[in-house]
Write a protein that holds these residues in place. Sequence first.
Motif, PDB file in Angstrom:
ATOM      1  N   VAL A 146       0.831  -1.209   0.000  1.00  0.00           N
ATOM      2  CA  VAL A 146       0.000   0.000   0.000  1.00  0.00           C
ATOM      3  C   VAL A 146       0.866   1.259   0.000  1.00  0.00           C
ATOM      4  O   VAL A 146       0.761   2.099  -0.891  1.00  0.00           O
ATOM      5  CB  VAL A 146      -0.949   0.028   1.221  1.00  0.00           C
ATOM      6  CG1 VAL A 146      -1.736   1.326   1.259  1.00  0.00           C
ATOM      7  CG2 VAL A 146      -1.900  -1.166   1.196  1.00  0.00           C
ATOM      8  N   GLY A 190       2.323   8.565   1.543  1.00  0.00           N
ATOM      9  CA  GLY A 190       2.371   8.377   2.996  1.00  0.00           C
ATOM     10  C   GLY A 190       1.042   7.871   3.524  1.00  0.00           C
ATOM     11  O   GLY A 190       0.415   6.981   2.922  1.00  0.00           O
ATOM     12  N   SER A 191       0.598   8.469   4.610  1.00  0.00           N
ATOM     13  CA  SER A 191      -0.639   8.011   5.252  1.00  0.00           C
ATOM     14  C   SER A 191      -1.882   8.342   4.430  1.00  0.00           C
ATOM     15  O   SER A 191      -2.965   7.826   4.716  1.00  0.00           O
ATOM     16  CB  SER A 191      -0.782   8.664   6.630  1.00  0.00           C
ATOM     17  OG  SER A 191       0.357   8.425   7.401  1.00  0.00           O
ATOM     18  N   PHE A 235       8.509   0.589   2.094  1.00  0.00           N
ATOM     19  CA  PHE A 235       8.266  -0.126   3.360  1.00  0.00           C
ATOM     20  C   PHE A 235       7.321  -1.320   3.183  1.00  0.00           C
ATOM     21  O   PHE A 235       6.434  -1.534   4.007  1.00  0.00           O
ATOM     22  CB  PHE A 235       7.673   0.801   4.437  1.00  0.00           C
ATOM     23  CG  PHE A 235       8.482   2.025   4.724  1.00  0.00           C
ATOM     24  CD1 PHE A 235       9.850   1.931   4.898  1.00  0.00           C
ATOM     25  CD2 PHE A 235       7.880   3.273   4.816  1.00  0.00           C
ATOM     26  CE1 PHE A 235      10.622   3.057   5.149  1.00  0.00           C
ATOM     27  CE2 PHE A 235       8.633   4.408   5.079  1.00  0.00           C
ATOM     28  CZ  PHE A 235      10.006   4.303   5.247  1.00  0.00           C
ATOM     29  N   ILE A 236       7.481  -2.062   2.118  1.00  0.00           N
ATOM     30  CA  ILE A 236       6.595  -3.215   1.925  1.00  0.00           C
ATOM     31  C   ILE A 236       7.316  -4.460   2.449  1.00  0.00           C
ATOM     32  O   ILE A 236       8.382  -4.832   1.946  1.00  0.00           O
ATOM     33  CB  ILE A 236       6.195  -3.366   0.437  1.00  0.00           C
ATOM     34  CG1 ILE A 236       5.677  -2.020  -0.121  1.00  0.00           C
ATOM     35  CG2 ILE A 236       5.152  -4.473   0.293  1.00  0.00           C
ATOM     36  CD1 ILE A 236       4.533  -1.380   0.647  1.00  0.00           C
ATOM     37  N   SER A 237       6.714  -5.075   3.425  1.00  0.00           N
ATOM     38  CA  SER A 237       7.403  -6.143   4.165  1.00  0.00           C
ATOM     39  C   SER A 237       7.137  -7.524   3.571  1.00  0.00           C
ATOM     40  O   SER A 237       6.094  -7.763   2.956  1.00  0.00           O
ATOM     41  CB  SER A 237       6.961  -6.100   5.638  1.00  0.00           C
ATOM     42  OG  SER A 237       7.170  -4.804   6.163  1.00  0.00           O
ATOM     43  N   MET A 271      16.135  -1.885   8.526  1.00  0.00           N
ATOM     44  CA  MET A 271      15.296  -1.083   9.411  1.00  0.00           C
ATOM     45  C   MET A 271      15.775  -1.226  10.856  1.00  0.00           C
ATOM     46  O   MET A 271      16.680  -1.998  11.155  1.00  0.00           O
ATOM     47  CB  MET A 271      13.827  -1.534   9.308  1.00  0.00           C
ATOM     48  CG  MET A 271      13.251  -1.515   7.899  1.00  0.00           C
ATOM     49  SD  MET A 271      13.148   0.127   7.168  1.00  0.00           S
ATOM     50  CE  MET A 271      11.684   0.778   7.969  1.00  0.00           C
ATOM     51  N   HIS A 301      12.519  -6.882  10.073  1.00  0.00           N
ATOM     52  CA  HIS A 301      11.155  -6.815   9.563  1.00  0.00           C
ATOM     53  C   HIS A 301      11.035  -7.142   8.070  1.00  0.00           C
ATOM     54  O   HIS A 301       9.963  -6.989   7.483  1.00  0.00           O
ATOM     55  CB  HIS A 301      10.572  -5.435   9.855  1.00  0.00           C
ATOM     56  CG  HIS A 301       9.096  -5.434  10.051  1.00  0.00           C
ATOM     57  ND1 HIS A 301       8.488  -5.612  11.272  1.00  0.00           N
ATOM     58  CD2 HIS A 301       8.086  -5.288   9.176  1.00  0.00           C
ATOM     59  CE1 HIS A 301       7.179  -5.575  11.131  1.00  0.00           C
ATOM     60  NE2 HIS A 301       6.903  -5.384   9.868  1.00  0.00           N
ATOM     61  N   ASN A 347      -0.347   5.139  11.952  1.00  0.00           N
ATOM     62  CA  ASN A 347       0.275   5.828  13.092  1.00  0.00           C
ATOM     63  C   ASN A 347      -0.804   6.288  14.075  1.00  0.00           C
ATOM     64  O   ASN A 347      -1.955   6.538  13.718  1.00  0.00           O
ATOM     65  CB  ASN A 347       1.183   6.958  12.618  1.00  0.00           C
ATOM     66  CG  ASN A 347       0.412   8.083  11.994  1.00  0.00           C
ATOM     67  OD1 ASN A 347      -0.234   8.850  12.689  1.00  0.00           O
ATOM     68  ND2 ASN A 347       0.457   8.178  10.680  1.00  0.00           N
ATOM     69  N   LEU A 378      -3.156   9.258  13.505  1.00  0.00           N
ATOM     70  CA  LEU A 378      -4.332   9.069  12.645  1.00  0.00           C
ATOM     71  C   LEU A 378      -5.449   8.340  13.383  1.00  0.00           C
ATOM     72  O   LEU A 378      -6.630   8.532  13.090  1.00  0.00           O
ATOM     73  CB  LEU A 378      -3.951   8.356  11.352  1.00  0.00           C
ATOM     74  CG  LEU A 378      -3.161   9.195  10.338  1.00  0.00           C
ATOM     75  CD1 LEU A 378      -3.180   8.540   8.965  1.00  0.00           C
ATOM     76  CD2 LEU A 378      -3.636  10.628  10.225  1.00  0.00           C
TER      77      LEU A 378
HETATM   78  C1  LIG Z   1       8.955  -1.604   9.612  1.00  0.00           C
HETATM   79  C2  LIG Z   1       7.820  -1.137   8.762  1.00  0.00           C
HETATM   80  C3  LIG Z   1       7.095  -2.051   8.028  1.00  0.00           C
HETATM   81  C4  LIG Z   1       6.062  -1.623   7.185  1.00  0.00           C
HETATM   82  N1  LIG Z   1       5.397  -2.550   6.406  1.00  0.00           N
HETATM   83  C5  LIG Z   1       4.479  -2.110   5.516  1.00  0.00           C
HETATM   84  C6  LIG Z   1       3.863  -3.023   4.604  1.00  0.00           C
HETATM   85  O1  LIG Z   1       4.124  -4.239   4.632  1.00  0.00           O
HETATM   86  N2  LIG Z   1       2.976  -2.536   3.692  1.00  0.00           N
HETATM   87  C7  LIG Z   1       2.660  -1.211   3.614  1.00  0.00           C
HETATM   88  O2  LIG Z   1       1.881  -0.838   2.755  1.00  0.00           O
HETATM   89  N3  LIG Z   1       3.227  -0.309   4.465  1.00  0.00           N
HETATM   90  C8  LIG Z   1       4.133  -0.724   5.404  1.00  0.00           C
HETATM   91  N4  LIG Z   1       4.713   0.177   6.261  1.00  0.00           N
HETATM   92  C9  LIG Z   1       4.411   1.593   6.107  1.00  0.00           C
HETATM   93  C10 LIG Z   1       3.588   2.169   7.244  1.00  0.00           C
HETATM   94  O3  LIG Z   1       2.267   1.705   7.168  1.00  0.00           O
HETATM   95  C11 LIG Z   1       3.729   3.675   7.148  1.00  0.00           C
HETATM   96  O4  LIG Z   1       5.072   4.004   7.478  1.00  0.00           O
HETATM   97  C12 LIG Z   1       2.778   4.393   8.012  1.00  0.00           C
HETATM   98  O5  LIG Z   1       1.469   4.174   7.568  1.00  0.00           O
HETATM   99  C13 LIG Z   1       3.059   5.916   8.022  1.00  0.00           C
HETATM  100  O6  LIG Z   1       3.236   6.390   6.716  1.00  0.00           O
HETATM  101  P1  LIG Z   1       4.527   7.287   6.374  1.00  0.00           P
HETATM  102  O7  LIG Z   1       5.729   6.535   6.836  1.00  0.00           O
HETATM  103  O8  LIG Z   1       4.495   7.694   4.953  1.00  0.00           O
HETATM  104  O9  LIG Z   1       4.357   8.539   7.296  1.00  0.00           O
HETATM  105  P2  LIG Z   1       3.667   9.935   6.927  1.00  0.00           P
HETATM  106  O10 LIG Z   1       2.317   9.719   6.362  1.00  0.00           O
HETATM  107  O11 LIG Z   1       4.644  10.747   6.160  1.00  0.00           O
HETATM  108  O12 LIG Z   1       3.506  10.543   8.369  1.00  0.00           O
HETATM  109  C14 LIG Z   1       4.652  10.863   9.187  1.00  0.00           C
HETATM  110  C15 LIG Z   1       4.168  11.198  10.567  1.00  0.00           C
HETATM  111  O13 LIG Z   1       3.401  12.411  10.468  1.00  0.00           O
HETATM  112  C16 LIG Z   1       2.269  12.346  11.288  1.00  0.00           C
HETATM  113  N5  LIG Z   1       1.065  12.691  10.487  1.00  0.00           N
HETATM  114  C17 LIG Z   1       0.859  12.530   9.144  1.00  0.00           C
HETATM  115  N6  LIG Z   1      -0.356  13.004   8.792  1.00  0.00           N
HETATM  116  C18 LIG Z   1      -0.943  13.463   9.915  1.00  0.00           C
HETATM  117  C19 LIG Z   1      -2.197  14.063  10.202  1.00  0.00           C
HETATM  118  N7  LIG Z   1      -3.127  14.285   9.272  1.00  0.00           N
HETATM  119  N8  LIG Z   1      -2.451  14.383  11.504  1.00  0.00           N
HETATM  120  C20 LIG Z   1      -1.538  14.182  12.469  1.00  0.00           C
HETATM  121  N9  LIG Z   1      -0.339  13.609  12.257  1.00  0.00           N
HETATM  122  C21 LIG Z   1      -0.036  13.257  10.993  1.00  0.00           C
HETATM  123  C22 LIG Z   1       2.195  10.981  11.905  1.00  0.00           C
HETATM  124  O14 LIG Z   1       2.610  11.033  13.241  1.00  0.00           O
HETATM  125  C23 LIG Z   1       3.189  10.148  11.118  1.00  0.00           C
HETATM  126  O15 LIG Z   1       3.816   9.191  11.942  1.00  0.00           O
HETATM  127  C24 LIG Z   1       5.742  -0.246   7.125  1.00  0.00           C
HETATM  128  C25 LIG Z   1       6.450   0.679   7.901  1.00  0.00           C
HETATM  129  C26 LIG Z   1       7.487   0.262   8.705  1.00  0.00           C
HETATM  130  C27 LIG Z   1       8.244   1.276   9.498  1.00  0.00           C
END
Ligand SMILES: Cc1cc2nc3c(=O)[nH]c(=O)nc-3n(C[C@H](O)[C@H](O)[C@H](O)COP(=O)(O)OP(=O)(O)OC[C@H]3O[C@@H](n4cnc5c(N)ncnc54)[C@H](O)[C@@H]3O)c2cc1C
Length: 388
Positions: free
Chosen positions: A127, A133-134, A158-160, A207, A211, A369, A372
């Motif tokens: 995803v 990002g989120s 970050f796709i595991s 990482m 993971h 996170n 959210l």
């Molecule tokens: C070890 C690991 C394994 C993972 N495995 C997978 C996987 O298998 N598949 C997959 O699809 N993804 C995976 N992820 C991704 C993970 O789901 C995302 O890192 C997570 O959803 C956050 O997205 P981002 O890193 O882009 O952070 P961003 O969206 O850039 O956000 C950064 C920080 O900003 C803050 N933030 C952002 N928007 C807002 C808002 N509107 N309000 C308040 N705070 C906000 C949050 O605190 C957030 O932590 C993995 C991540 C890690 C670290």
Amino acid sequence: MADLTFALTDEQRALKAAVYDLCRQFAPEYWRELDAKREYPEAFVNALTKAGYLAALIPQEYGGAGLCVLEASLILEEINRSGGNAAACHAQMYIMGTLLRHGSEEQKRRYLPKIATGELRLQAFGVTEPNAGSDTTKLQTTAVRRGDRYFVNGQKIFISRVLQSDLMLLLARTTPVDQVTSKTDGLSVFLVDMRGIKGLEVRPLRMMMNHSTNALFFDNMEIPAENLIGREGKGFSYILDGMNAERILVAADSIGDGRWFIEKAVAYSSQRVVFGRPIGANQGVQFPIAKAHMAVEAADLMRLKAARLFDAGQPCGAEANMAKYLAAEAAWEAGNACIDCHGGYGYAEEYDVERKFRETRLYKTAPINNNLVLAYIGEHVLRMPRSY
Ligand SMILES: Cc1cc2nc3c(=O)[nH]c(=O)nc-3n(C[C@H](O)[C@H](O)[C@H](O)COP(=O)(O)OP(=O)(O)OC[C@H]3O[C@@H](n4cnc5c(N)ncnc54)[C@H](O)[C@@H]3O)c2cc1C
């Protein structure tokens, strides 16, 4: 109304005990060595699969155990409580729901029995993207249909477990953003069979914890059209559908971690003698552990409530999100109490505390996170103004 009594049945307690026993066959050294080398726990995942635990949510008619989400969550809890790391395989449980609810009968018959036996692994979920990002509605990876195939271009981050999986559930854009009527439309879910696939480059990322996480690059990666799940353009809603189960299961990972930290902290601080008495007699050591224990127990109650509602087919978005948040924060609190009471030993690899500390930190950030989750509670439960 769902039965909201929190006692587990005899069968559920027996399930927990059996999972714990299996996990204890994998000693702390096993996890420590894999962590140092950042290697996948093949032997552990194979043992879990053989025992049928990874097929917990697959219905019996497709060769699975046909258990409910509560029971699946108990399995994950026990893996982490035993000192292991359920992250090696938990996604197979999260992902299953999308295939079960939205896959065609043909797709289910083709894949589920093989996933149940372990012949195929479905542990990758694609995803997250660097530029979205989120905000999943901003995904840019495209899947364009030509004839009976989709061609995928773009990248994911970050796709595991991609290199340890045969199958990946992939969310990609099938309609450009400027052509959709709703921002949640235009994304589609595919079941990608990665065996021998071309046009997919996988770059492993080292990482903070072990993971098996990667950056993915797609260059005209082909997917047969028959591997589209459900209707084209409706993928976002299918993924959302699975979120409640995901939140409950990841809460269980954290509850297991929290219990491991508390057990470890109690044992160590009760026997470590400094200034002529066990350090655990000092309130500065004892109270943080007691507080963390209460937080873990409270999170567990919310997990049980959310799981019972989910399994009864009732709305549980608020409870599932609260369980995820409370459990991740409780495990983090327990991790801090545990590392603190161990003094310098908390930082020594051979005590495993630092490894679990790194592992449990993830759940404040992923799969969603905690900010959210707070936004969800504020906006959807308390009906406060939206921030995004
Ligand atoms: C070890 C690991 C394994 C993972 N495995 C997978 C996987 O298998 N598949 C997959 O699809 N993804 C995976 N992820 C991704 C993970 O789901 C995302 O890192 C997570 O959803 C956050 O997205 P981002 O890193 O882009 O952070 P961003 O969206 O850039 O956000 C950064 C920080 O900003 C803050 N933030 C952002 N928007 C807002 C808002 N509107 N309000 C308040 N705070 C906000 C949050 O605190 C957030 O932590 C993995 C991540 C890690 C670290």
